[in-house]
Design an enzyme around this catalytic site. Structure first.
Site, PDB file in Angstrom:
ATOM      1  N   TRP A 499       8.798  15.477  12.382  1.00 29.02           N
ATOM      2  CA  TRP A 499       9.127  14.670  11.180  1.00 29.02           C
ATOM      3  C   TRP A 499       8.635  15.560  10.611  1.00 29.02           C
ATOM      4  CZ3 TRP A 499       7.152  10.882  14.737  1.00 29.02           C
ATOM      5  CH2 TRP A 499       8.751   9.815  14.990  1.00 29.02           C
ATOM      6  N   HIS A 500       7.882  17.100  10.535  1.00 32.18           N
ATOM      7  CA  HIS A 500       7.297  18.127   9.491  1.00 32.18           C
ATOM      8  C   HIS A 500       8.133  18.628   9.184  1.00 32.18           C
ATOM      9  CE1 HIS A 500       3.446  17.690  12.025  1.00 32.18           C
ATOM     10  NE2 HIS A 500       4.215  16.042  11.379  1.00 32.18           N
TER      11      HIS A 500
END
Ligand SMILES: Cc1cc2nc3c(=O)[nH]c(=O)nc-3n(C[C@H](O)[C@H](O)[C@H](O)COP(=O)(O)OP(=O)(O)OC[C@H]3O[C@@H](n4cnc5c(N)ncnc54)[C@H](O)[C@@H]3O)c2cc1C
Ligand SMILES: *[C@@H]1O[C@H](CO)[C@@H](O)[C@H](O)[C@H]1NC(C)=O
Ligand SMILES: *[C@@H]1O[C@H](CO)[C@@H](O)[C@H](O)[C@H]1NC(C)=O
Ligand SMILES: *[C@@H]1O[C@H](CO)[C@@H](O)[C@H](O)[C@H]1NC(C)=O
Ligand SMILES: *[C@@H]1O[C@H](CO)[C@@H](O)[C@H](O)[C@H]1NC(C)=O
Ligand SMILES: *[C@@H]1O[C@H](CO)[C@@H](O)[C@H](O)[C@H]1NC(C)=O
Ligand SMILES: *[C@@H]1O[C@H](CO)[C@@H](O)[C@H](O)[C@H]1NC(C)=O
Ligand SMILES: *[C@@H]1O[C@H](CO)[C@@H](O)[C@H](O)[C@H]1NC(C)=O
Ligand SMILES: *[C@@H]1O[C@H](CO)[C@@H](O)[C@H](O)[C@H]1NC(C)=O
Length: 565
Positions: A499-500
């Protein structure tokens, strides 16, 4: 053992227990935010010095800072994070991710690559959903971006005094830490927020009572008379003045409240007032395109009139691929999210999480990594599968730095509430794949280290562990039989997100070094969409820092100009 355990394990991650932490001082109550309102109560037209689109990880510290000296409107499409245990309580981690209703603080999206992903839709943004790991960018990163190191340090410290805490490691996390050191990911740097080669314990936004502190908590530093926060306020368009100007100037926004009623907000006349977009890596390029700033052909295909042709909007989208190995444990393990990281010289970061068995616990929350897995686990639980109660273990993951591979974002519809279409092109560049392979080899060494011996089954050799994960439905990609024998294939078949994701309005391409949109007046973008690659091992510290940093810079420049007049 096998496939079923993998599925159950992933769901078990959510059965998080409170860690035996000591003194704690934060208030039980939500802060008394007298400036926070439902957008339905807002006037149809209003005026401010600054309008910020998106009350997320960067938007909140930015608004708090600017409100010290100017009138600020912060528009957030989601609701309040306070009073929602799915957000606040560490023990329910993952609940928000599996809630796919329209009122969920998490908006699920699936990239064209076939990886399930999530974005924040709540005041506090991604910091309300994330795994909490808090760690700064490297000094090299700060230098390369061209930030002022002193103000960077002050801004990190401003954030940390409210939202960052030192975790207390349990035995499983300690074994991962010791394993990293034993196999040569050295030196051991102890507990630190700094980005240093070797092994360290990082910070967390969960306090010692298991309560999450989000970027919305930074609004406690706002000047309550200078700030208006509107919840359930979806921005549909930025308004521009073009007539009689050499370049377009942003001067207002159109937003809709929960009843669909349209409102407009404008910036007060004054040459320094601005609109600042902080809608995140998906939201910021999307709102620019919806407002007529982007690739002309694409805008025309959606009947959006072009205000400024800017082909780089939506380009340079990246998501750091994450690959994990699930490791059943013969002995009980603590429940932990990410606390330890190994920062290698070959460009991969090694992190880990563990879950206790969830006998007697509720399996109704989703896994950390895949809602699909959780659904399977729920079904198994409903079938009273006995393995469920016996399951225990952890996983060690690797995230590659960068990444080098990039993709792009396109509009699907003209509705800002719909997800745009995103392609990340995981492992398109071979160096990304090589880093993943080295990362997985490093995980193998940790599992086989002396320090980790208590937490592995000697009857489960590494290929069997790989096979278990490779056979789990962790993404929508096709599976190959050679995934447990070829690490390249393993990386490709088991790719997940950490989720970066970032990019879409990159520095030097869409915004200049003052974060001003190139070719437009009175418009900046300040959030993760401006990153050219992911800062630190995990980005949230730097996203919050950037909100504060730019707020201070804007105030300093403006106040010194006004004083010298
Ligand atoms: C599940 C998960 C786990 C993670 N784990 C970690 C971790 O452990 N450590 C770490 O460092 N990082 C982690 N991250 C990454 C980190 O949280 C993000 O990089 C960061 O939150 C991004 O911040 P942002 O300000 O760019 O965007 P966001 O925080 O997403 O903010 C954007 C805001 O804009 C709002 N918005 C968007 N469009 C509109 C519109 N049209 N009108 C009004 N409002 C709008 C959104 O609702 C949102 O609140 C994780 C992220 C997730 C999702
Ligand atoms: C919260 O703010 C309101 C309005 O200003 C005030 O009446 C109330 O006393 C405050 N409550 C606390 C606990 O400070
Ligand atoms: C905001 O107002 C709308 C319309 O009155 C209502 O439906 C919604 O529940 C309100 N939201 C909150 C969080 O109060
Ligand atoms: C800006 O705000 C701060 C804090 O509220 C105050 O101390 C300072 O005097 C203000 N500066 C100006 C120039 O108004
Ligand atoms: C968090 O959730 C757990 C389990 O549901 C519960 O026991 C605990 O009291 C909650 N803590 C807080 C601070 O709400
Ligand atoms: C919490 O999450 C669960 C499971 O995803 C969901 O059913 C519930 O509605 C959520 N609660 C809140 C307050 O959002
Ligand atoms: C754009 O407008 C044309 C003409 O009005 C219409 O036929 C077409 O369907 C529209 N396209 C979209 C994507 O709205
Ligand atoms: C991998 O697992 C599958 C299905 O569980 C099994 O058929 C296969 O023999 C396993 N392969 C290896 C190399 O362990
Ligand atoms: C794995 O097998 C597939 C066919 O099943 C093949 O296309 C692929 O190249 C193989 N991967 C590797 C790394 O050998």
């Amino acid at each position: 053992m096998g496939l079923r355990w993998c599925r159950l394990f992933a769901a078990a991650l959510t059965a998080i227990l409170f860690l035996p932490f000591d003194a704690f001082s934060a208030s039980e109550q939500a802060p008394n935010y007298t400036f926070m309102h439902n957008a339905t109560s807002a006037p149809s037209v209003s005026y401010y010095d600054y309008i910020i689109v998106g009350g997320g990880t960067a938007g909140c510290p930015l608004a708090a800072t600017l409100s010290q000296n100017y009138s600020v409107l912060l528009l957030e499409r989601g609701g309040s994070p306070y009073g929602n245990p799915n957000i606040t309580n560490l023990s329910t981690f993952g609940a928000a991710l599996s809630d796919i209703s329209l009122t969920s603080p998490s908006q699920r999206f699936i990239s064209e690559d076939g990886v399930i992903n999530a974005r924040g839709r709540v005041l506090g943004g991604g910091s309300c959903l994330n795994a909490g790991f808090y760690t700064r960018a490297s000094t090299d990163y700060v230098r390369q971006v061209g930030w002022d190191p002193r103000l960077v340090k002050e801004s990190y410290e401003w954030v940390e005094k409210t939202v960052a805490f030192e975790p207390r490691l349990g035995e499983w996390q300690s074994a991962v830490r010791d394993g990293l050191v034993e196999i040569g990911v050295v030196p051991y740097n102890g507990f630190t927020y700094d980005h240093l080669y070797g092994t360290k314990v990082g910070g967390t936004i969960f306090d010692r009572d298991g309560r999450r502190h989000t970027s919305a908590d930074l609004l406690q530093y706002a000047n309550p008379t200078g700030l208006t926060v509107l919840l359930h306020a979806s921005v549909h368009r930025i308004l521009f003045r073009t007539r009689g100007r050499p370049r377009p100037m942003a001067h207002g926004v159109v937003y809709r409240d929960a009843l669909g009623v349209r409102h407009r907000a404008y910036i007060n006349r004054g040459s320094k007032n601005e609109i600042i977009v902080s809608a995140g890596a998906l939201g910021s390029p999307q709102i620019l395109m919806l407002s007529g700033v982007g690739p002309a052909d694409e805008l025309k295909a959606h009947n959006i009139s072009v205000v400024l042709e800017q082909p780089m909007v939506g380009q340079g989208m990246s998501d750091n691929p994450m690959n994990a190995v699930f490791i059943p444990s013969p002995v009980p393990v603590e429940v932990s999210l990410i606390e330890v990281v190994g920062i290698t010289h070959f460009g991969a970061y090694i992190e880990a999480a563990s879950g206790e068995n969830f006998a007697g616990g509720s399996p109704s929350h989703s896994s950390m990594f895949s809602p699909k897995i959780a659904n399977n686990a729920e079904q198994l639980m409903e079938n009273n599968d006995e393995t469920a109660a016996a399951f225990r273990g952890g996983f060690i993951l690797e995230k590659i730095m960068g990444p080098i591979s990039t993709g792009h974002l396109e509009l699907r519809t003209r509705d800002p509430n719909d997800n745009p279409s995103v392609t990340f092109n995981y492992f398109k560049e071979s160096q990304d794949l090589e880093r993943c392979v080295q990362g997985i080899s490093t995980i193998e060494k940790i599992i086989e280290s002396k320090a980790f011996s208590e937490f592995r089954y000697d009857t489960l050799p590494f290929p069997a562990l790989l096979n278990m994960t490779a056979n789990s439905p962790i993404n929508l990609l096709p599976k190959h039989a050679n995934a447990s024998t070829s690490l390249e294939q393993y990386c490709k078949d088991t790719v997940m997100t950490i989720w970066h994701y970032h990019g879409g309005c990159q520095l030097g391409r869409v915004v200049d070094h003052d974060y001003k949109v190139i070719g437009i007046d009175a418009l900046r973008i300040i959030d993760g969409s401006t990153f050219n690659y992911s800062p630190g091992t995990n980005p949230q510290a730097t996203v919050m820092m950037l909100g504060r940093y730019m707020g201070v810079r804007i105030l300093r420049e403006r106040l010194s100009n006004e004083e010298s007049r």
